[in-house]
Design a protein around this motif. Structure first.
Motif, PDB file in Angstrom:
ATOM      1  N   THR A 181     -16.824   8.588 -22.831  1.00  0.00           N
ATOM      2  CA  THR A 181     -18.067   9.096 -22.246  1.00  0.00           C
ATOM      3  C   THR A 181     -17.826   9.404 -20.766  1.00  0.00           C
ATOM      4  OG1 THR A 181     -18.855   6.864 -21.693  1.00  0.00           O
ATOM      5  CG2 THR A 181     -19.531   7.774 -23.816  1.00  0.00           C
ATOM      6  N   PHE A 182     -18.673  10.271 -20.222  1.00  0.00           N
ATOM      7  CA  PHE A 182     -18.530  10.601 -18.806  1.00  0.00           C
ATOM      8  C   PHE A 182     -19.855  11.052 -18.215  1.00  0.00           C
ATOM      9  CE2 PHE A 182     -18.167  14.728 -20.832  1.00  0.00           C
ATOM     10  CZ  PHE A 182     -18.761  15.614 -19.940  1.00  0.00           C
ATOM     11  N   SER A 183     -19.954  10.886 -16.915  1.00  0.00           N
ATOM     12  CA  SER A 183     -21.012  11.495 -16.094  1.00  0.00           C
ATOM     13  C   SER A 183     -20.308  11.880 -14.805  1.00  0.00           C
ATOM     14  CB  SER A 183     -22.177  10.533 -15.865  1.00  0.00           C
ATOM     15  OG  SER A 183     -23.202  11.163 -15.123  1.00  0.00           O
ATOM     16  N   GLU A 184     -20.386  11.047 -13.768  1.00  0.00           N
ATOM     17  CA  GLU A 184     -19.572  11.278 -12.567  1.00  0.00           C
ATOM     18  C   GLU A 184     -18.175  10.699 -12.749  1.00  0.00           C
ATOM     19  OE1 GLU A 184     -21.610   9.768  -9.163  1.00  0.00           O
ATOM     20  OE2 GLU A 184     -23.425  10.917  -9.552  1.00  0.00           O
ATOM     21  N   ASN A 185     -18.078   9.659 -13.578  1.00  0.00           N
ATOM     22  CA  ASN A 185     -16.804   9.033 -13.928  1.00  0.00           C
ATOM     23  C   ASN A 185     -16.684   9.043 -15.439  1.00  0.00           C
ATOM     24  OD1 ASN A 185     -15.928   7.932 -11.162  1.00  0.00           O
ATOM     25  ND2 ASN A 185     -17.995   7.095 -11.377  1.00  0.00           N
ATOM     26  N   SER A 186     -15.525   8.678 -15.949  1.00  0.00           N
ATOM     27  CA  SER A 186     -15.321   8.672 -17.402  1.00  0.00           C
ATOM     28  C   SER A 186     -14.845   7.300 -17.858  1.00  0.00           C
ATOM     29  CB  SER A 186     -14.304   9.744 -17.796  1.00  0.00           C
ATOM     30  OG  SER A 186     -13.091   9.576 -17.099  1.00  0.00           O
ATOM     31  N   TYR A 187     -15.171   6.965 -19.115  1.00  0.00           N
ATOM     32  CA  TYR A 187     -14.913   5.632 -19.632  1.00  0.00           C
ATOM     33  C   TYR A 187     -14.466   5.704 -21.097  1.00  0.00           C
ATOM     34  CZ  TYR A 187     -18.011   4.831 -15.649  1.00  0.00           C
ATOM     35  OH  TYR A 187     -18.581   4.866 -14.406  1.00  0.00           O
ATOM     36  N   VAL A 188     -13.466   4.873 -21.446  1.00  0.00           N
ATOM     37  CA  VAL A 188     -13.042   4.768 -22.839  1.00  0.00           C
ATOM     38  C   VAL A 188     -13.963   3.777 -23.530  1.00  0.00           C
ATOM     39  CG1 VAL A 188     -11.206   4.095 -24.428  1.00  0.00           C
ATOM     40  CG2 VAL A 188     -10.635   5.318 -22.323  1.00  0.00           C
ATOM     41  N   VAL A 189     -14.746   4.254 -24.482  1.00  0.00           N
ATOM     42  CA  VAL A 189     -15.656   3.387 -25.234  1.00  0.00           C
ATOM     43  C   VAL A 189     -14.927   2.786 -26.431  1.00  0.00           C
ATOM     44  CG1 VAL A 189     -17.805   3.296 -26.552  1.00  0.00           C
ATOM     45  CG2 VAL A 189     -17.653   4.743 -24.516  1.00  0.00           C
ATOM     46  N   SER A 190     -14.081   3.599 -27.077  1.00  0.00           N
ATOM     47  CA  SER A 190     -13.300   3.112 -28.214  1.00  0.00           C
ATOM     48  C   SER A 190     -11.931   3.772 -28.193  1.00  0.00           C
ATOM     49  CB  SER A 190     -14.006   3.440 -29.530  1.00  0.00           C
ATOM     50  OG  SER A 190     -13.134   3.217 -30.635  1.00  0.00           O
ATOM     51  N   PRO A 191     -10.855   3.001 -28.335  1.00  0.00           N
ATOM     52  CA  PRO A 191      -9.513   3.612 -28.445  1.00  0.00           C
ATOM     53  C   PRO A 191      -9.356   4.265 -29.807  1.00  0.00           C
ATOM     54  CG  PRO A 191      -9.393   1.253 -28.831  1.00  0.00           C
ATOM     55  CD  PRO A 191     -10.816   1.536 -28.437  1.00  0.00           C
ATOM     56  N   LEU A 192      -8.218   4.889 -30.048  1.00  0.00           N
ATOM     57  CA  LEU A 192      -7.970   5.537 -31.337  1.00  0.00           C
ATOM     58  C   LEU A 192      -8.000   4.512 -32.471  1.00  0.00           C
ATOM     59  CD1 LEU A 192      -5.094   7.898 -30.192  1.00  0.00           C
ATOM     60  CD2 LEU A 192      -7.292   8.656 -31.112  1.00  0.00           C
ATOM     61  N   THR A 193      -8.777   4.823 -33.494  1.00  0.00           N
ATOM     62  CA  THR A 193      -8.912   3.892 -34.610  1.00  0.00           C
ATOM     63  C   THR A 193      -9.224   4.655 -35.890  1.00  0.00           C
ATOM     64  OG1 THR A 193     -10.166   1.979 -35.462  1.00  0.00           O
ATOM     65  CG2 THR A 193     -11.375   3.562 -34.122  1.00  0.00           C
ATOM     66  N   THR A 194      -8.887   4.055 -37.033  1.00  0.00           N
ATOM     67  CA  THR A 194      -9.276   4.605 -38.333  1.00  0.00           C
ATOM     68  C   THR A 194     -10.467   3.846 -38.903  1.00  0.00           C
ATOM     69  OG1 THR A 194      -7.654   3.170 -39.437  1.00  0.00           O
ATOM     70  CG2 THR A 194      -6.955   5.422 -38.906  1.00  0.00           C
ATOM     71  N   ASP A 195     -10.962   2.857 -38.162  1.00  0.00           N
ATOM     72  CA  ASP A 195     -12.110   2.055 -38.599  1.00  0.00           C
ATOM     73  C   ASP A 195     -13.400   2.793 -38.248  1.00  0.00           C
ATOM     74  OD1 ASP A 195     -14.099   0.196 -39.068  1.00  0.00           O
ATOM     75  OD2 ASP A 195     -12.934  -1.504 -38.323  1.00  0.00           O
ATOM     76  N   ARG A 196     -13.934   3.533 -39.210  1.00  0.00           N
ATOM     77  CA  ARG A 196     -15.108   4.361 -38.936  1.00  0.00           C
ATOM     78  C   ARG A 196     -16.362   3.526 -38.665  1.00  0.00           C
ATOM     79  NH1 ARG A 196     -15.730   8.331 -43.716  1.00  0.00           N
ATOM     80  NH2 ARG A 196     -14.999   6.522 -44.869  1.00  0.00           N
ATOM     81  N   SER A 197     -16.526   2.400 -39.365  1.00  0.00           N
ATOM     82  CA  SER A 197     -17.717   1.570 -39.146  1.00  0.00           C
ATOM     83  C   SER A 197     -17.732   1.014 -37.722  1.00  0.00           C
ATOM     84  CB  SER A 197     -17.771   0.434 -40.167  1.00  0.00           C
ATOM     85  OG  SER A 197     -16.644  -0.414 -40.053  1.00  0.00           O
ATOM     86  N   TYR A 198     -16.551   0.647 -37.223  1.00  0.00           N
ATOM     87  CA  TYR A 198     -16.417   0.158 -35.847  1.00  0.00           C
ATOM     88  C   TYR A 198     -16.807   1.251 -34.861  1.00  0.00           C
ATOM     89  CZ  TYR A 198     -13.605  -0.768 -31.597  1.00  0.00           C
ATOM     90  OH  TYR A 198     -13.171  -0.922 -30.294  1.00  0.00           O
ATOM     91  N   LEU A 199     -16.326   2.465 -35.106  1.00  0.00           N
ATOM     92  CA  LEU A 199     -16.603   3.581 -34.205  1.00  0.00           C
ATOM     93  C   LEU A 199     -18.084   3.968 -34.247  1.00  0.00           C
ATOM     94  CD1 LEU A 199     -15.255   5.589 -32.269  1.00  0.00           C
ATOM     95  CD2 LEU A 199     -14.868   7.089 -34.231  1.00  0.00           C
ATOM     96  N   GLU A 200     -18.678   3.960 -35.419  1.00  0.00           N
ATOM     97  CA  GLU A 200     -20.085   4.329 -35.554  1.00  0.00           C
ATOM     98  C   GLU A 200     -21.004   3.390 -34.781  1.00  0.00           C
ATOM     99  OE1 GLU A 200     -20.462   4.404 -39.764  1.00  0.00           O
ATOM    100  OE2 GLU A 200     -19.706   6.461 -39.974  1.00  0.00           O
ATOM    101  N   LYS A 201     -20.625   2.116 -34.704  1.00  0.00           N
ATOM    102  CA  LYS A 201     -21.425   1.160 -33.925  1.00  0.00           C
ATOM    103  C   LYS A 201     -21.453   1.560 -32.450  1.00  0.00           C
ATOM    104  CE  LYS A 201     -20.574  -2.818 -36.924  1.00  0.00           C
ATOM    105  NZ  LYS A 201     -19.903  -4.154 -37.046  1.00  0.00           N
ATOM    106  N   TYR A 202     -20.315   2.018 -31.940  1.00  0.00           N
ATOM    107  CA  TYR A 202     -20.259   2.421 -30.536  1.00  0.00           C
ATOM    108  C   TYR A 202     -20.970   3.747 -30.301  1.00  0.00           C
ATOM    109  CZ  TYR A 202     -17.275  -1.444 -29.234  1.00  0.00           C
ATOM    110  OH  TYR A 202     -16.796  -2.703 -28.969  1.00  0.00           O
TER     111      TYR A 202
END
Length: 289
Positions: free
Chosen positions: A105-126
């Protein structure tokens, strides 16, 4: 001594069968799984304007007119740009079963919310958790920062077995803060990363600007594409098109614990018993018994 071989085989077969009955396990086993897919980083704009309703007053005229008259009819609440993007991301993730996906995500700065993963349920929560109010103290649109973080993420988690790496950027504004996104796109092009830019309800007065046109051209130079998503249908068309990207190949390391190993001894027992019985039928071995 070879004449004792049938008995030795039979005894070994019985021992192997006994071990199999004890249901032995391998405590820890590492493996490699080869999957067809891509590495994709989804980069989402969380600037304050993402809280605005997608489609504006014209598209939701009936809703606003009913509300202004005090009519109590229940009409579906218009989606904000952020909600529409979240729904697009949910649909996109659900279709990419064999891909490794990450969220920035980003606005003035950028942030890693989730690294690369194949766990879709984990990613959907974020994806569910992201909201422009998280970065309410920022508010600007640093597209270059978002793309740069995606590149850094690829470089940090680089896997030479993964051929195709893609960055998908969702934004509702023009770049107005931080590093020049065109320079960052040159870096993405150097590494062979394709970039797709989805303009969420960008007005024509913005897309006509020369610097925005230059940005769109730079996106095309990476092998990607620019999508003008002025409504929900435009967003759907964008992610459906991206979903048709050619597949790549990546290798994933797997770790298994308490792996059943009895079948090894079952096959060994059957083999030894078969050989022992076969040898016992040969006269050379029969004479000694």
């Amino acid at each position: 001594h070879l004449r004792f071989l049938p008995k030795i085989m039979l005894v070994a077969g019985v021992v192997a069968a006994g071990i199999a009955l004890m249901e032995p396990e391998i405590a820890l086993r590492e493996g490699i799984t080869e999957l067809e897919g891509l590495d994709i980083v989804m980069v989402v704009d969380l600037s304050s304007s993402m809280q605005e309703v997608l489609g504006g007053w014209e598209e939701h005229r009936e809703f606003y007119e009913v509300r202004s008259k005090g009519d109590q009819r229940e009409l579906p609440m218009p989606e904000t740009r952020m909600q529409a993007v979240q729904n697009a991301l949910f649909d996109f993730v659900s279709k990419r079963e064999n891909d490794r996906l990450a969220l920035v995500t980003f606005s003035e700065n950028s942030y890693v919310v989730s690294p690369l993963t194949t766990d879709r349920s984990y990613l959907e929560k974020y994806i569910q958790m992201i909201d422009p109010s998280i970065l309410i103290g920022e508010g600007m649109t640093a597209i270059g920062e978002g793309i740069d973080t995606a590149i850094r993420l690829f470089r940090r988690e680089d896997d030479p077995e993964t051929k195709n790496k893609v960055i998908v950027v969702f934004t509702d504004g023009e770049h107005n803060f931080g590093r020049d996104p065109i320079e960052i796109l040159e870096e993405a092009r150097f590494y062979g990363y394709r970039v797709y830019l989805i303009g969420v309800e960008l007005g024509s007065e913005i897309t006509r600007k020369q610097k925005v046109q230059d940005l769109i051209q730079s996106v095309h130079d990476t092998g990607g594409h620019y999508f003008d998503a002025r409504n929900k249908n435009g967003l759907e068309e964008a992610y459906v098109t991206i979903d048709e990207i050619e597949k790549g190949v990546f290798v994933q390391k797997t770790i298994e614990t308490h792996v059943p190993a009895y079948h090894i001894f079952v096959y060994s027992a059957l083999g030894l018993l078969f050989v022992g019985l076969a040898l016992s039928s040969i006269p050379y071995f029969v004479d000694i018994s």
